[in-house]
Scaffold this active site. Structure first.
Site, PDB file in Angstrom:
ATOM      1  N   ASP A  57      15.344  -4.400 -12.245  1.00 38.32           N
ATOM      2  CA  ASP A  57      16.539  -4.279 -13.085  1.00 38.32           C
ATOM      3  C   ASP A  57      16.094  -3.750 -14.442  1.00 38.32           C
ATOM      4  OD1 ASP A  57      18.739  -4.608 -14.730  1.00 38.32           O
ATOM      5  OD2 ASP A  57      19.085  -6.714 -14.206  1.00 38.32           O
ATOM      6  N   VAL A  58      16.525  -2.546 -14.805  1.00 36.63           N
ATOM      7  CA  VAL A  58      16.042  -1.930 -16.039  1.00 36.63           C
ATOM      8  C   VAL A  58      16.508  -2.663 -17.289  1.00 36.63           C
ATOM      9  CG1 VAL A  58      15.810   0.380 -15.051  1.00 36.63           C
ATOM     10  CG2 VAL A  58      17.978  -0.280 -16.146  1.00 36.63           C
ATOM     11  N   TYR A 149      30.136   5.818 -22.224  1.00 42.31           N
ATOM     12  CA  TYR A 149      29.158   6.699 -21.592  1.00 42.31           C
ATOM     13  C   TYR A 149      28.660   7.761 -22.562  1.00 42.31           C
ATOM     14  CZ  TYR A 149      27.046   9.818 -18.127  1.00 42.31           C
ATOM     15  OH  TYR A 149      26.169  10.608 -17.423  1.00 42.31           O
ATOM     16  N   LYS A 153      24.772   8.336 -24.119  1.00 46.18           N
ATOM     17  CA  LYS A 153      23.947   9.530 -23.950  1.00 46.18           C
ATOM     18  C   LYS A 153      23.565  10.138 -25.298  1.00 46.18           C
ATOM     19  CE  LYS A 153      23.773   9.277 -19.492  1.00 46.18           C
ATOM     20  NZ  LYS A 153      22.511   8.958 -18.791  1.00 46.18           N
ATOM     21  N   THR A 184      26.146  13.967  -7.066  1.00 43.50           N
ATOM     22  CA  THR A 184      25.453  12.711  -6.806  1.00 43.50           C
ATOM     23  C   THR A 184      26.450  11.680  -6.294  1.00 43.50           C
ATOM     24  OG1 THR A 184      25.878  11.905  -9.044  1.00 43.50           O
ATOM     25  CG2 THR A 184      23.834  13.178  -8.689  1.00 43.50           C
TER      26      THR A 184
END
Length: 260
Positions: A57-58, A149, A153, A184
């Site tokens: 889990d990052v 989001y 970024k 994706t």
């Protein structure tokens, strides 16, 4: 190809999409690759040739420290970090909950930070380590309804610059790729969300989104992986602090169209 012979790479978000494609490209060119991700036992996809898989889990610092330790214990070194783990949630600023904001920033920014933080000592030890973050064109421009989001970024690009400057003397380079629409599982999930939910309507919407790019289509994950591999390799030895668009010309195109 043997571009990465003798090198060891860690790819977070490596079980699907861009991360999986990056792990595949690096392995096919000679690297020993550990792809990290989340998923219940037995649910992870088959690993490409030369790719090991690890659950991590990052957003969990202990897990990320342990992951790097596992890579070093098994392979003795770490040359490349590709931080590809990311999620997308929809909503403008008033629609986004504090919990939703934290979820996106935790994975997309904190996750990249923790991966870099714990990988850097090993990357420094090589004298020529490389970090590649998977960012987005939405670090520069934005759609409607993606407040968390696009903020994540933009922060990721700033982190890229910071690491590039801080680590230049150690020989570690840090760069980011900034894709536009890529075919994706995450893009397909978005297409189902904004269509009638069927595979056919999702495919039609993805095709429609592709037409907004000057090249007339969305990218394949392997096309972004090629840019990642370039930035991770010796051919990019004098490139650091760069946010490279891989966008089919999207950022080059003005929104105003002159009538024919």
């Amino acid at each position: 190809m043997t571009e990465f012979d003798g090198k060891v790479a860690l790819v977070t978000g490596g079980f699907s999409g861009i991360g999986q494609a990056a792990a595949d490209v690096l392995a096919r060119r000679g690297a020993r690759v550990v792809a990290a991700g989340l998923g219940p036992p037995g649910a992870t996809p088959p690993a490409p040739h030369g790719v090991e898989q690890a659950q991590a889990d990052v957003t969990d610092e202990t897990a990320m420290a342990s992951l790097v330790d596992q890579v070093l214990a098994r392979h003795g070194r770490l040359d490349i970090l590709v931080a590809s783990a990311g999620i997308q949630r929809y909503g403008n600023t008033t629609q986004t909950t504090a919990e939703g904001w934290d979820e996106v920033l935790d994975v997309n920014v904190k996750g990249a930070f923790l991966a870099a933080k714990h990988a850097l000592p090993a990357l420094r030890a090589t004298g020529c380590g490389a970090i590649v973050f998977v960012s987005s064109v939405q670090a520069f421009v934005t759609q409607t309804g993606v407040a968390a989001y696009t903020a994540s970024k933009g922060a990721l690009n700033a982190l890229t610059r910071s690491i590039a400057v801080d680590e230049a003397a150690s020989g570690v380079r840090a760069n980011a790729v900034c894709p536009a629409s890529v075919d994706t599982p995450m893009l397909r999930a978005a297409a189902r969300k904004f269509s009638d939910g069927s595979d056919a309507s999702a495919a039609a919407l993805v095709e429609s989104w592709g037409r907004s790019h000057p090249l007339g289509r969305v990218a394949r994950p392997d096309e972004v992986a090629e840019a990642i591999a370039f930035l991770a390799g010796d051919r990019a030895s004098f490139i650091t602090g760069v946010a490279l668009p891989v966008d089919g010309g999207l950022l080059a195109q003005a929104a105003v169209v002159i009538p024919q």
